[in-house]
Design a protein around this motif. Structure first.
Motif, PDB file in Angstrom:
ATOM      1  N   ARG A 304      61.142  42.855   0.319  1.00  0.00           N
ATOM      2  CA  ARG A 304      59.915  43.648   0.445  1.00  0.00           C
ATOM      3  C   ARG A 304      59.209  43.838  -0.885  1.00  0.00           C
ATOM      4  N   ARG A 305      59.974  43.982  -1.941  1.00  0.00           N
ATOM      5  CA  ARG A 305      59.382  44.220  -3.264  1.00  0.00           C
ATOM      6  C   ARG A 305      58.698  42.972  -3.824  1.00  0.00           C
ATOM      7  N   ARG A 306      59.116  41.814  -3.365  1.00  0.00           N
ATOM      8  CA  ARG A 306      58.577  40.563  -3.903  1.00  0.00           C
ATOM      9  C   ARG A 306      57.909  39.724  -2.809  1.00  0.00           C
ATOM     10  N   TRP A 307      57.440  40.383  -1.763  1.00  0.00           N
ATOM     11  CA  TRP A 307      56.901  39.697  -0.594  1.00  0.00           C
ATOM     12  C   TRP A 307      55.752  38.735  -0.924  1.00  0.00           C
ATOM     13  N   PRO A 308      54.751  39.140  -1.716  1.00  0.00           N
ATOM     14  CA  PRO A 308      53.641  38.211  -1.998  1.00  0.00           C
ATOM     15  C   PRO A 308      54.104  36.900  -2.637  1.00  0.00           C
ATOM     16  N   GLU A 309      55.099  36.983  -3.526  1.00  0.00           N
ATOM     17  CA  GLU A 309      55.605  35.765  -4.165  1.00  0.00           C
ATOM     18  C   GLU A 309      56.371  34.898  -3.177  1.00  0.00           C
ATOM     19  N   LEU A 310      57.122  35.544  -2.304  1.00  0.00           N
ATOM     20  CA  LEU A 310      57.892  34.793  -1.317  1.00  0.00           C
ATOM     21  C   LEU A 310      56.975  34.079  -0.326  1.00  0.00           C
ATOM     22  N   GLU A 311      55.879  34.705   0.026  1.00  0.00           N
ATOM     23  CA  GLU A 311      54.957  34.097   0.985  1.00  0.00           C
ATOM     24  C   GLU A 311      54.315  32.813   0.458  1.00  0.00           C
ATOM     25  N   ILE A 312      54.240  32.684  -0.860  1.00  0.00           N
ATOM     26  CA  ILE A 312      53.652  31.459  -1.420  1.00  0.00           C
ATOM     27  C   ILE A 312      54.742  30.523  -1.955  1.00  0.00           C
ATOM     28  N   HIS A 313      55.936  30.628  -1.346  1.00  0.00           N
ATOM     29  CA  HIS A 313      57.023  29.670  -1.573  1.00  0.00           C
ATOM     30  C   HIS A 313      57.550  29.692  -3.014  1.00  0.00           C
ATOM     31  N   ARG A 314      57.715  30.869  -3.561  1.00  0.00           N
ATOM     32  CA  ARG A 314      58.341  30.997  -4.885  1.00  0.00           C
ATOM     33  C   ARG A 314      59.725  31.632  -4.767  1.00  0.00           C
ATOM     34  N   ALA A 315      60.413  31.268  -3.708  1.00  0.00           N
ATOM     35  CA  ALA A 315      61.716  31.874  -3.423  1.00  0.00           C
ATOM     36  C   ALA A 315      62.730  31.614  -4.524  1.00  0.00           C
ATOM     37  N   GLU A 316      62.722  30.420  -5.085  1.00  0.00           N
ATOM     38  CA  GLU A 316      63.727  30.084  -6.097  1.00  0.00           C
ATOM     39  C   GLU A 316      63.578  30.970  -7.326  1.00  0.00           C
ATOM     40  N   ASN A 317      62.332  31.192  -7.768  1.00  0.00           N
ATOM     41  CA  ASN A 317      62.100  32.064  -8.921  1.00  0.00           C
ATOM     42  C   ASN A 317      62.455  33.510  -8.605  1.00  0.00           C
ATOM     43  N   VAL A 318      62.078  33.951  -7.409  1.00  0.00           N
ATOM     44  CA  VAL A 318      62.377  35.330  -7.014  1.00  0.00           C
ATOM     45  C   VAL A 318      63.879  35.547  -6.938  1.00  0.00           C
ATOM     46  N   TRP A 319      64.586  34.628  -6.289  1.00  0.00           N
ATOM     47  CA  TRP A 319      66.032  34.799  -6.119  1.00  0.00           C
ATOM     48  C   TRP A 319      66.751  34.819  -7.464  1.00  0.00           C
ATOM     49  N   GLY A 320      66.304  34.007  -8.385  1.00  0.00           N
ATOM     50  CA  GLY A 320      66.925  34.010  -9.709  1.00  0.00           C
ATOM     51  C   GLY A 320      66.806  35.347 -10.414  1.00  0.00           C
ATOM     52  N   SER A 321      65.725  36.084 -10.137  1.00  0.00           N
ATOM     53  CA  SER A 321      65.509  37.366 -10.831  1.00  0.00           C
ATOM     54  C   SER A 321      66.102  38.563 -10.080  1.00  0.00           C
ATOM     55  N   VAL A 322      66.429  38.385  -8.795  1.00  0.00           N
ATOM     56  CA  VAL A 322      66.934  39.523  -8.027  1.00  0.00           C
ATOM     57  C   VAL A 322      68.398  39.349  -7.613  1.00  0.00           C
ATOM     58  N   ARG A 323      69.023  38.274  -8.035  1.00  0.00           N
ATOM     59  CA  ARG A 323      70.393  38.024  -7.586  1.00  0.00           C
ATOM     60  C   ARG A 323      71.355  39.136  -8.000  1.00  0.00           C
ATOM     61  N   GLN A 324      71.205  39.651  -9.197  1.00  0.00           N
ATOM     62  CA  GLN A 324      72.081  40.738  -9.637  1.00  0.00           C
ATOM     63  C   GLN A 324      71.828  42.013  -8.830  1.00  0.00           C
ATOM     64  N   THR A 325      70.574  42.254  -8.478  1.00  0.00           N
ATOM     65  CA  THR A 325      70.259  43.385  -7.598  1.00  0.00           C
ATOM     66  C   THR A 325      70.931  43.207  -6.251  1.00  0.00           C
ATOM     67  N   PHE A 326      70.929  41.982  -5.753  1.00  0.00           N
ATOM     68  CA  PHE A 326      71.595  41.681  -4.489  1.00  0.00           C
ATOM     69  C   PHE A 326      73.079  42.008  -4.556  1.00  0.00           C
ATOM     70  N   LEU A 327      73.726  41.607  -5.628  1.00  0.00           N
ATOM     71  CA  LEU A 327      75.162  41.862  -5.750  1.00  0.00           C
ATOM     72  C   LEU A 327      75.463  43.350  -5.853  1.00  0.00           C
ATOM     73  N   ALA A 328      74.602  44.090  -6.577  1.00  0.00           N
ATOM     74  CA  ALA A 328      74.866  45.510  -6.820  1.00  0.00           C
ATOM     75  C   ALA A 328      74.461  46.390  -5.646  1.00  0.00           C
ATOM     76  N   GLN A 329      73.269  46.170  -5.104  1.00  0.00           N
ATOM     77  CA  GLN A 329      72.728  47.078  -4.097  1.00  0.00           C
ATOM     78  C   GLN A 329      73.007  46.641  -2.667  1.00  0.00           C
ATOM     79  N   VAL A 330      73.271  45.361  -2.482  1.00  0.00           N
ATOM     80  CA  VAL A 330      73.498  44.863  -1.123  1.00  0.00           C
ATOM     81  C   VAL A 330      74.972  44.532  -0.894  1.00  0.00           C
ATOM     82  N   VAL A 331      75.517  43.633  -1.701  1.00  0.00           N
ATOM     83  CA  VAL A 331      76.891  43.183  -1.469  1.00  0.00           C
ATOM     84  C   VAL A 331      77.897  44.293  -1.744  1.00  0.00           C
TER      85      VAL A 331
END
Length: 462
Positions: A304-331
């Motif tokens: 949700r925080r990076r939705w505009p970037e994801l909609e224009i197919h920048r998933a790889e860049n977004v995932w690289g910057s939020v992966r640590q957030t994923f591990l801490a807040q989600v996993v």
């Protein structure tokens, strides 16, 4: 059984309810009708058409309303008991609020169901509606002979369903998609991460890919709940929980509202089975909130925080910057819930008694002016006149190797709880580690029967 019978089947979307009920109807010669969002008049016509196709009998006159339709339904199934499934029932009850009362009347004395063999099954995914059918003063309360909730696969079954044998990879996938069966094939086209090394690429090409159904699924799960009238507020509440603000006060501060102003949204989310309120086992009248659907947590914390970037197919860049957030807040929090599920599945032998209540809690340490969080608390049943017996106290760490330091915190909590009157004589101190344990702690646990280590392999061992 003399006369017609009623069953109610519910569960969140994508769990396979319709698939199972349709297969049941086909196997037994029963009838399956899936309602759609339509006016009452159109719904009646669609229902009449389905009934004619199944019975090959044309009614003497068109149905004027649901009084005619339900009475004719029961009269059409008088020979042998077969299921008659009405799926997506909330679509019908929304435009025809009297429908549950009509069914109740026809099932009662003098109703057409008295001489019918129909086994009427009402099914739906709107949990607040389905939960209310048999609750309180609802017309159908006490009429149902079956109330079945279809749950997602539990974490071990989900790993088997996905064909994942690596427990670390299984946790990562489950932290995003949970145990929802439809996500395995229909929503990912059968795409499974080939290995732990493929996980990041898999996330980018599936859940973060605007061209896949998974991309917008979390939004749809919220939008499909009719009781949610202010999506912005509800998304903010869910975002607060996904960010680690799990208490009523923490959620209110995050949202920018007073605590009493978020009581209703939290109650609605509970009724919709999107959020669960879990009591603190060691502090009365205190509780925490947890998002039930992992995909919603992933969406609120990551997408949700990076939705505009994801909609224009920048998933790889977004995932690289939020992966640590994923591990801490989600996993991290999700791994804690899996460890509590592990305790729930345990028999009497693992903890030295039957685990009657499992949850988390906070133990205050007045001397050190700190609080000790217990991630997995396992309690025995309360016996009259006896102190509550604590079977186990556990700490969970996903991203760090657990050491004697973590065990000492648990030992301190055990002492404090003993001082509060709990029975801790046989309490097992458990460390649940996603990254393993130090050699010192492993050696100590081997010699101490009241210390237990649970790694990923043991977590997934049936």
């Amino acid at each position: 059984m003399a006369g017609a019978a009623l069953g109610v089947v519910s569960g969140r979307r994508r769990q396979g309810k319709s698939f199972l009920l349709q297969a049941l109807a086909e196997a037994t010669g029963g009838m399956y009708f899936a309602a759609t969002e339509a006016t009452e008049a159109e719904s009646l016509r669609l229902f009449a058409d389905a009934l004619v196709r199944h019975t090959r009998e044309i009614p003497d006159a068109p149905f004027r309303d649901w009084n005619d339709a339900i009475a004719h339904l029961f009269r059409s199934f008088g020979d042998r008991p077969v299921p008659v499934v009405i799926d997506e029932f909330p679509f019908l009850s929304r435009t025809s609020p009297a429908l549950p009362s009509i069914i109740q009347r026809e099932l009662g004395p003098g109703g057409s169901g008295r001489d019918s063999a129909a086994r009427l099954v009402l099914c739906g995914s709107a949990m607040s509606v389905m939960g209310g059918l048999l609750a309180g003063q609802a017309p159908l309360r006490g009429r149902a002979g079956l109330e079945l909730v279809i749950h997602p696969f539990r974490y071990r079954d989900a790993a088997e369903f996905w064909g994942i044998s690596d427990p670390r990879l299984a946790v990562l996938v489950h932290a995003i998609l949970g145990g929802t069966p439809a996500y395995r094939y229909e929503f990912t086209q059968g795409d499974v991460p080939a290995s732990l090394a493929d996980f990041d690429d898999w996330v980018v090409r599936t859940v973060l890919n605007p061209q896949t159904p998974l991309f917008r699924e979390a939004r749809y799960l919220l939008a499909e709940e009719s009781d949610i009238r202010d999506p912005a507020l509800y998304h903010s509440v869910l975002a607060a929980i996904a960010s680690g603000n799990t208490t009523n006060g923490g959620i209110a501060n995050y949202v920018g509202r007073k605590s009493d102003q978020i009581t209703h949204p939290l109650n609605v989310l509970e009724d919709c089975a999107l959020v669960a309120r879990e009591p603190d086992l060691f502090r009365s009248r205190r509780s925490r909130y947890r998002i039930v659907e992992p995909l919603i947590t992933f969406y609120e914390a990551i997408m949700r925080r990076r939705w505009p970037e994801l909609e224009i197919h920048r998933a790889e860049n977004v995932w690289g910057s939020v992966r640590q957030t994923f591990l801490a807040q989600v996993v991290g929090p999700h791994f804690e819930s899996l460890c509590r599920d592990f305790a729930l599945d345990a028999g009497e032998t693992l903890y030295g008694g039957f685990p009657a209540e499992i949850g988390s809690g906070v133990v205050g340490d007045p001397a050190k002016r700190t609080q000790i969080e217990i991630d997995v608390a396992v309690l025995a049943a309360q016996e009259p006149g006896q102190p509550r017996r604590i079977l186990s106290l556990g700490e969970v760490k996903w991203g760090e190797v657990m050491s004697h330091h973590h065990l000492e915190r648990l030992a301190r909590a055990r002492t404090l709880l003993e001082q509060k009157g709990y029975d801790t004589r046989d309490t097992i101190l458990a460390c649940y580690g996603g990254c393993g344990f130090t050699e010192e702690l492993t050696a100590y646990a081997d010699d101490d029967s009241r210390t237990m280590l649970v790694g990923l392999e043991r977590l997934y061992q049936a």
